[in-house]
Design a protein around this motif. Structure first.
Motif, short mmCIF file in Angstrom:
data_model
loop_
_atom_site.label_atom_id
_atom_site.label_comp_id
_atom_site.label_asym_id
_atom_site.label_seq_id
_atom_site.Cartn_x
_atom_site.Cartn_y
_atom_site.Cartn_z
N GLN A 106 -36.19 -13.73 -24.95
CA GLN A 106 -37.61 -13.83 -25.30
C GLN A 106 -37.81 -14.15 -26.78
O GLN A 106 -38.65 -14.96 -27.13
CB GLN A 106 -38.35 -12.53 -24.95
CG GLN A 106 -38.27 -12.15 -23.49
CD GLN A 106 -38.92 -13.18 -22.58
OE1 GLN A 106 -39.99 -13.69 -22.89
NE2 GLN A 106 -38.26 -13.50 -21.49
N GLN A 107 -37.03 -13.47 -27.63
CA GLN A 107 -37.15 -13.64 -29.08
C GLN A 107 -35.78 -13.46 -29.71
O GLN A 107 -34.91 -12.78 -29.16
CB GLN A 107 -38.07 -12.58 -29.69
CG GLN A 107 -39.51 -12.67 -29.28
CD GLN A 107 -40.35 -11.73 -30.11
OE1 GLN A 107 -40.71 -12.05 -31.24
NE2 GLN A 107 -40.68 -10.57 -29.55
N ILE A 108 -35.64 -14.07 -30.89
CA ILE A 108 -34.43 -13.84 -31.69
C ILE A 108 -34.86 -13.40 -33.08
O ILE A 108 -35.81 -13.97 -33.65
CB ILE A 108 -33.53 -15.09 -31.74
CG1 ILE A 108 -32.20 -14.74 -32.41
CG2 ILE A 108 -34.23 -16.26 -32.43
CD1 ILE A 108 -31.10 -15.74 -32.15
N GLY A 109 -34.21 -12.39 -33.59
CA GLY A 109 -34.44 -11.93 -34.95
C GLY A 109 -33.27 -12.39 -35.82
O GLY A 109 -32.12 -12.19 -35.46
N LEU A 110 -33.57 -13.03 -36.93
CA LEU A 110 -32.55 -13.48 -37.88
C LEU A 110 -32.76 -12.72 -39.18
O LEU A 110 -33.89 -12.63 -39.67
CB LEU A 110 -32.67 -14.98 -38.11
CG LEU A 110 -32.61 -15.88 -36.87
CD1 LEU A 110 -32.86 -17.33 -37.25
CD2 LEU A 110 -31.28 -15.72 -36.16
N HIS A 111 -31.67 -12.21 -39.75
CA HIS A 111 -31.80 -11.43 -40.98
C HIS A 111 -30.47 -11.32 -41.70
O HIS A 111 -29.42 -11.69 -41.17
CB HIS A 111 -32.37 -10.03 -40.68
CG HIS A 111 -31.57 -9.23 -39.69
ND1 HIS A 111 -30.65 -8.28 -40.07
CD2 HIS A 111 -31.54 -9.25 -38.34
CE1 HIS A 111 -30.11 -7.73 -38.99
NE2 HIS A 111 -30.62 -8.31 -37.93
N ASP A 112 -30.52 -10.81 -42.91
CA ASP A 112 -29.35 -10.54 -43.74
C ASP A 112 -28.48 -11.77 -43.99
O ASP A 112 -27.26 -11.75 -43.80
CB ASP A 112 -28.52 -9.40 -43.14
CG ASP A 112 -29.23 -8.07 -43.18
OD1 ASP A 112 -29.78 -7.73 -44.24
OD2 ASP A 112 -29.27 -7.37 -42.15
N PHE A 113 -29.09 -12.85 -44.44
CA PHE A 113 -28.33 -14.05 -44.79
C PHE A 113 -27.54 -13.77 -46.08
O PHE A 113 -28.08 -13.20 -47.04
CB PHE A 113 -29.26 -15.24 -45.02
CG PHE A 113 -29.70 -15.89 -43.74
CD1 PHE A 113 -29.10 -17.06 -43.29
CD2 PHE A 113 -30.72 -15.35 -42.98
CE1 PHE A 113 -29.49 -17.66 -42.12
CE2 PHE A 113 -31.13 -15.94 -41.79
CZ PHE A 113 -30.51 -17.10 -41.37
N ALA A 114 -26.26 -14.18 -46.09
CA ALA A 114 -25.39 -13.96 -47.25
C ALA A 114 -24.34 -15.05 -47.29
O ALA A 114 -23.98 -15.65 -46.26
CB ALA A 114 -24.73 -12.59 -47.17
N ILE A 115 -23.82 -15.30 -48.47
CA ILE A 115 -22.70 -16.24 -48.59
C ILE A 115 -21.52 -15.65 -47.83
O ILE A 115 -21.19 -14.46 -48.00
CB ILE A 115 -22.37 -16.51 -50.06
CG1 ILE A 115 -23.55 -17.23 -50.72
CG2 ILE A 115 -21.07 -17.32 -50.19
CD1 ILE A 115 -23.40 -17.45 -52.22
N MET A 116 -20.90 -16.47 -46.99
CA MET A 116 -19.80 -16.03 -46.14
C MET A 116 -18.60 -15.64 -47.00
O MET A 116 -18.24 -16.34 -47.94
CB MET A 116 -19.42 -17.17 -45.20
CG MET A 116 -18.70 -16.73 -43.95
SD MET A 116 -18.38 -18.13 -42.85
CE MET A 116 -19.99 -18.30 -42.07
N LYS A 117 -18.01 -14.50 -46.66
CA LYS A 117 -16.80 -14.05 -47.35
C LYS A 117 -15.62 -14.87 -46.86
O LYS A 117 -15.46 -15.11 -45.67
CB LYS A 117 -16.56 -12.57 -47.08
CG LYS A 117 -17.62 -11.70 -47.67
CD LYS A 117 -17.38 -10.25 -47.38
CE LYS A 117 -18.40 -9.43 -48.08
NZ LYS A 117 -19.27 -8.70 -47.22
N GLN A 118 -14.79 -15.33 -47.78
CA GLN A 118 -13.65 -16.19 -47.40
C GLN A 118 -12.43 -15.39 -47.06
O GLN A 118 -12.18 -14.34 -47.37
CB GLN A 118 -13.34 -17.17 -48.50
CG GLN A 118 -14.52 -18.10 -48.72
CD GLN A 118 -14.28 -19.06 -49.86
OE1 GLN A 118 -13.57 -18.75 -50.80
NE2 GLN A 118 -14.90 -20.21 -49.79
#
Length: 164
Positions: free
Chosen positions: A152-164
């Protein structure tokens, strides 16, 4: 804590739909199935981002699962990520297309960053959000998340530069 985040998502979604775009930057937002939206990242420190919604519109088409690149223009606004949260399928016959129907989150990352983010899905209308896995998104690349059941819905949150 998770219930607080989910309540925050729902509240922000209601607030965002009633306000002008772009929205104020926030840690996360929830989006209903059948939408096209673009977010702009806003750094909060050297690795984390809030984001604002700069475009949002209904998108009711069922897309071809194998021809997703046609969704995006070659050029776009730097520092943004474009999304389609919709149904997709493939096949030659209507029966094959019906059998292959999936929920898709298709994205085009127009940033210079490989990003991780958290995603929560709501599978039942007015139900609770549950965390789901994702592979992140990579600089100047298109990506797709696929689910074989209705969301029904998607929540997107906590965007961060990916750890290598």
């Amino acid at each position: 804590m998770k219930k607080l985040l989910l309540t925050l998502f729902f509240s922000i979604r209601i607030f965002a739909s009633a306000q002008e775009l772009p929205t104020e930057p926030a840690k996360g937002f929830a989006f209903p199935i059948g939408t096209k939206f673009t977010i702009k990242l806003h750094p909060t420190d050297s690795t984390n981002f809030d984001f604002s919604i700069i475009e949002f519109e209904p998108f009711q088409e069922i897309i071809d699962s194998w021809e997703k690149s046609k969704l995006f223009k070659e050029k776009g606004l730097d520092g943004t990520i474009e999304f389609y949260f919709c149904l997709g399928t493939h096949g030659k016959t209507e029966e094959e297309k019906q059998k292959n129907m999936k929920v898709l989150l298709v994205m085009k990352n127009r940033t210079k960053y490989a990003l991780s983010y958290k995603s929560d899905i709501q599978t039942v209308e007015d139900g609770e959000f549950k965390e789901t896995s994702n592979v992140g998104t990579f600089p100047n690349a298109q990506g797709t998340e696929i689910w074989p059941y209705m969301i029904q819905q998607i929540g997107l949150h906590d965007f961060a530069i990916m750890k290598q």
